[in-house]
Design a protein around this motif. Structure first.
Motif, PDB file in Angstrom:
ATOM      1  N   GLY A 129       0.837  -1.197   0.000  1.00 21.79           N
ATOM      2  CA  GLY A 129       0.000   0.000   0.000  1.00 21.79           C
ATOM      3  C   GLY A 129       0.868   1.242   0.000  1.00 21.79           C
ATOM      4  O   GLY A 129       1.826   1.341  -0.743  1.00 21.79           O
ATOM      5  N   ASP A 130       0.573   2.163   0.887  1.00 28.77           N
ATOM      6  CA  ASP A 130       1.360   3.388   0.948  1.00 28.77           C
ATOM      7  C   ASP A 130       2.470   3.315   1.993  1.00 28.77           C
ATOM      8  O   ASP A 130       3.165   4.292   2.224  1.00 28.77           O
ATOM      9  CB  ASP A 130       0.459   4.600   1.204  1.00 28.77           C
ATOM     10  N   ARG A 131       2.631   2.165   2.632  1.00 31.83           N
ATOM     11  CA  ARG A 131       3.690   1.981   3.626  1.00 31.83           C
ATOM     12  C   ARG A 131       5.030   1.777   2.935  1.00 31.83           C
ATOM     13  O   ARG A 131       5.109   1.148   1.885  1.00 31.83           O
ATOM     14  CB  ARG A 131       3.395   0.776   4.504  1.00 31.83           C
ATOM     15  N   LYS A 132       6.081   2.305   3.538  1.00 31.53           N
ATOM     16  CA  LYS A 132       7.417   2.109   2.974  1.00 31.53           C
ATOM     17  C   LYS A 132       7.808   0.641   3.022  1.00 31.53           C
ATOM     18  O   LYS A 132       8.457   0.147   2.125  1.00 31.53           O
ATOM     19  CB  LYS A 132       8.447   2.939   3.727  1.00 31.53           C
ATOM     20  N   ALA A 133       7.441  -0.035   4.105  1.00 34.53           N
ATOM     21  CA  ALA A 133       7.777  -1.449   4.216  1.00 34.53           C
ATOM     22  C   ALA A 133       6.801  -2.140   5.145  1.00 34.53           C
ATOM     23  O   ALA A 133       6.609  -1.724   6.273  1.00 34.53           O
ATOM     24  CB  ALA A 133       9.193  -1.615   4.733  1.00 34.53           C
TER      25      ALA A 133
END
Length: 142
Positions: A129-133
């Motif tokens: 999603g929009d999470r870096k990791a």
């Protein structure tokens, strides 16, 4: 490939790790070097057959969720920092790492160190999603 295309491909391939079946799982399981996928709280989400062989347990044992990365047992300070920083979206590669499997709980004690066999470590994030990791990956290579 453009940066955007690479990112989209990675997102599609990583999709909803950990995958227990399907193409992603087969790719990871057939990879010739040990691979683990771990969560931000340092629990393993998946491990491949090569990892299980390297730690001396039969495939399917132990359950990945019973294995944790114990930060205090990581002998190499570079790796200890990388395990934390991977969730900020950073990737790392290290050579000459010793006692690479000492950081895992729930695995049998290693009679002979694997340092001669797996001394290069690559750690990278899997975005979701929009999470870096959402997950970190560790690949152990000769």
């Amino acid at each position: 490939m453009s940066e955007t295309t690479n990112e989209q491909l990675l997102r599609e391939l990583s999709g909803s790790f950990p995958a227990n079946e399907g193409l992603r799982a087969r790719i990871i399981d057939s990879f010739p070097y040990p691979v683990v996928i771990f969560t931000p709280n340092h629990m393993l989400a998946a491990m491949n057959d090569a990892f299980q062989k390297a730690i001396g347990v039969p495939p399917g044992s132990p359950d990945p969720k019973s294995v944790h990365i114990l930060q205090y047992k990581i002998k190499d300070s570079r790796m200890a920092e990388a395990v934390k920083q991977v969730f900020k979206g950073n990737s790392f590669s290290f050579d000459e790492v010793e006692e690479v499997f000492s950081m895992f709980s729930g695995v049998p004690h290693q009679e002979k160190p694997e340092r001669d066999r797996f001394g290069t470590i690559v750690i990278f994030p899997i975005p979701e999603g929009d999470r870096k990791a959402a997950y970190g990956v560790i690949v152990f290579m000769p």
